[in-house]
Write a protein that holds these residues in place. Structure first.
Motif, PDB file in Angstrom:
ATOM      1  N   GLN A   1      12.154  -6.782  -7.981  1.00  0.00           N
ATOM      2  CA  GLN A   1      11.030  -7.704  -7.874  1.00  0.00           C
ATOM      3  C   GLN A   1      11.202  -8.912  -8.793  1.00  0.00           C
ATOM      4  N   ALA A   2      11.804  -8.679  -9.957  1.00  0.00           N
ATOM      5  CA  ALA A   2      12.063  -9.793 -10.876  1.00  0.00           C
ATOM      6  C   ALA A   2      13.020 -10.790 -10.244  1.00  0.00           C
TER       7      ALA A   2
ATOM      8  N   GLN B   1      11.859  -3.516  -0.135  1.00  0.00           N
ATOM      9  CA  GLN B   1      12.100  -4.378  -1.295  1.00  0.00           C
ATOM     10  C   GLN B   1      13.578  -4.753  -1.413  1.00  0.00           C
ATOM     11  N   MET B   2      14.441  -3.787  -1.087  1.00  0.00           N
ATOM     12  CA  MET B   2      15.878  -4.059  -1.108  1.00  0.00           C
ATOM     13  C   MET B   2      16.219  -5.222  -0.196  1.00  0.00           C
ATOM     14  N   LYS B   3      15.636  -5.196   0.988  1.00  0.00           N
ATOM     15  CA  LYS B   3      15.937  -6.231   1.962  1.00  0.00           C
ATOM     16  C   LYS B   3      15.428  -7.592   1.474  1.00  0.00           C
ATOM     17  N   ARG B   4      14.205  -7.613   0.964  1.00  0.00           N
ATOM     18  CA  ARG B   4      13.657  -8.863   0.454  1.00  0.00           C
ATOM     19  C   ARG B   4      14.554  -9.409  -0.655  1.00  0.00           C
ATOM     20  N   THR B   5      14.942  -8.539  -1.574  1.00  0.00           N
ATOM     21  CA  THR B   5      15.750  -8.966  -2.708  1.00  0.00           C
ATOM     22  C   THR B   5      17.130  -9.417  -2.267  1.00  0.00           C
ATOM     23  N   PHE B   6      17.691  -8.673  -1.323  1.00  0.00           N
ATOM     24  CA  PHE B   6      19.019  -9.066  -0.853  1.00  0.00           C
ATOM     25  C   PHE B   6      18.967 -10.416  -0.150  1.00  0.00           C
TER      26      PHE B   6
ATOM     27  N   ASP C   1       0.823  -1.211   0.000  1.00  0.00           N
ATOM     28  CA  ASP C   1       0.000   0.000   0.000  1.00  0.00           C
ATOM     29  C   ASP C   1       0.857   1.260   0.000  1.00  0.00           C
ATOM     30  N   ARG C   2       0.200   2.352   0.149  1.00  0.00           N
ATOM     31  CA  ARG C   2       0.823   3.676   0.232  1.00  0.00           C
ATOM     32  C   ARG C   2       2.185   3.676   0.917  1.00  0.00           C
ATOM     33  N   THR C   3       2.224   3.147   2.106  1.00  0.00           N
ATOM     34  CA  THR C   3       3.429   3.278   2.904  1.00  0.00           C
ATOM     35  C   THR C   3       4.586   2.447   2.372  1.00  0.00           C
ATOM     36  N   LEU C   4       4.314   1.186   2.080  1.00  0.00           N
ATOM     37  CA  LEU C   4       5.433   0.325   1.721  1.00  0.00           C
ATOM     38  C   LEU C   4       5.862   0.480   0.277  1.00  0.00           C
ATOM     39  N   ARG C   5       4.977   0.997  -0.542  1.00  0.00           N
ATOM     40  CA  ARG C   5       5.387   1.269  -1.912  1.00  0.00           C
ATOM     41  C   ARG C   5       6.512   2.280  -1.913  1.00  0.00           C
ATOM     42  N   SER C   6       6.470   3.184  -0.943  1.00  0.00           N
ATOM     43  CA  SER C   6       7.497   4.224  -0.917  1.00  0.00           C
ATOM     44  C   SER C   6       8.720   3.802  -0.106  1.00  0.00           C
ATOM     45  N   PHE C   7       8.656   2.649   0.532  1.00  0.00           N
ATOM     46  CA  PHE C   7       9.764   2.216   1.364  1.00  0.00           C
ATOM     47  C   PHE C   7      10.640   1.237   0.579  1.00  0.00           C
ATOM     48  N   HIS C   8      11.591   1.770  -0.151  1.00  0.00           N
ATOM     49  CA  HIS C   8      12.415   0.934  -1.007  1.00  0.00           C
ATOM     50  C   HIS C   8      13.297  -0.008  -0.212  1.00  0.00           C
ATOM     51  N   GLY C   9      13.661   0.399   0.999  1.00  0.00           N
ATOM     52  CA  GLY C   9      14.471  -0.473   1.830  1.00  0.00           C
ATOM     53  C   GLY C   9      13.800  -1.822   2.025  1.00  0.00           C
TER      54      GLY C   9
END
Lengths: 161, 161
Positions: free
Chosen positions: B151-152, A29-34, A19-27
Motif C-alpha cells: 500500500q505504501a 492489492q498485489m495487482k494494484r501495486t504491480f 471490506d470483508r471480502t477484499l481485505r482477504s484478497f491479497h491478489g
DNA sequence: TATTGTTATACTCTATAACTATA
DNA sequence: TATAGTTATAGAGTATAACAATA
C-alpha cells in the motif's frame, strides 16, 4: 486525480470497497501495486528506451556473462519464445551479443557489449532512485519482510495440477 | 521442474543472479510473484469461468451495489474503456445488471443478480483457499507488514511527471 | 464545457504448438 | 529421443483518442 480504492467518494455517497471480502484478497492489492510499479518503471526507463523486460534481461546478462537464453528465460520466469524478441531487440541495438558455445552449438552464450554495460549502469541508477522513491516511508525491516513474503508466495506456487 | 531464480544450475556452472543489482530491484521479485498469483489464480477460477479481472469486478459489484462503471474502473485501477468488456461479459452471463441512475442518465448503477451473488460466493471460497495455500508459512504479522508495504508503494506512485 | 460510457485501435505481455539444428 | 533456439499465433491486459448522450 485518482483516489485510493479503499474509499471511493462520489458527490453523494461513499462506497467502501475495503471490506470483508477484499481485505482477504491479497491478489487484489498485489495487482494494484504491480500496476504502479510497472507503469512508473516504464516511464522511468523510457528515456533509455528500455522496458521492464528488456531492462531485466540486460541486467542479468551484464551480471552473468555467458548465460544461455534458456537460463535467462527461466531466471525471468518467462517462456523461451517470448525471450527471443527481447534478446533480438537488445542485440539489434548493439547492447548484447549472441556467442556460440564451443561445446554445444545449439546454445548461445549471451554477453553484454561495452555499450550494453554502459546503458545498464545508467538504467540501474535511475531504477534504484525510482525504487527508493516508491519505498519512501518503508523501513529496511519492513522491506525485508515484504520480500520474504513475496518469495514465500513464489515457493508455494501450485504447479501443473 | 523449475528452479528458483536465485541460483541457476547447469551441468557445469552455477550462475548466480541474486547479486548486488537484482537484490535491490524489488520490481523483479514483484513481477515474479505477481506472475505466480496471476497464473495460479487463473487456474483456480477457471472452473467458474472467471478471470482475475472478472472476479474482482464481480466481488466489488456484489459488495457495492449501485456502483458506477467509472467508480469500478477506478477501484480496479484500470481505464474505463477496458472495463466495458468486463461488465459486458458479466452482464451477458446474467451475473450483473446495468440499471440507469434516475438522477444521472449518463451513468449506470451496477448490481449483481442472484446468480451473480451465488457465483461470487463460490468464487470467494475457492480464492480464499487458494490464497491460504500460497501464503502457507507466512505469519499474520508478516502478511500485515507485506500488505502495508504494498500500500505504501501505491501511495508513493509518481503521477504524470 | 465536462462527464459517462462506448468504440476503435495499438502495444505489450503471456502461452502453446510446431519447426530446425544440434546433441 | 531430447534440448536450444526459433517461428507463428492466439489470447489477455493496458493505454489513448475520439465519439454520442447527457449533465
Amino acid at each position: 486525480m485518482k483516489k485510493p480504492a479503499a474509499d471511493i467518494e462520489t458527490e453523494d455517497t461513499v462506497v467502501s470497497v475495503n471490506d470483508r471480502t477484499l481485505r482477504s484478497f491479497h491478489g487484489y492489492q498485489m495487482k494494484r501495486t504491480f500496476n504502479v510499479i510497472q507503469s512508473d518503471l516504464s516511464r522511468t526507463l523510457k528515456p533509455l528506451e528500455l522496458r521492464m523486460l528488456t531492462y531485466t534481461a540486460l541486467v542479468l546478462i551484464v551480471d552473468n556473462p555467458g548465460l544461455r537464453q534458456s537460463q535467462l528465460a527461466e531466471a525471468m520466469d518467462i517462456e523461451r519464445p517470448n525471450l527471443v524478441v527481447i534478446v533480438d531487440e537488445l542485440e539489434r541495438r548493439g547492447l548484447v551479443l549472441r556467442d556460440r558455445l564451443p561445446n554445444d552449438r545449439r546454445a548461445y552464450a549471451l554477453k553484454a557489449t561495452a555499450a550494453g554495460q554502459d546503458l545498464c549502469k545508467q538504467a540501474l541508477s535511475v531504477v534504484t532512485a525510482h525504487e527508493a522513491a516508491l519505498l519512501k516511508g518503508v523501513s529496511p525491516d519492513e522491506k525485508a519482510v515484504a520480500l520474504k513474503v513475496l518469495q514465500a508466495i513464489e515457493a508455494n506456487r501450485q504447479r501443473d495440477r
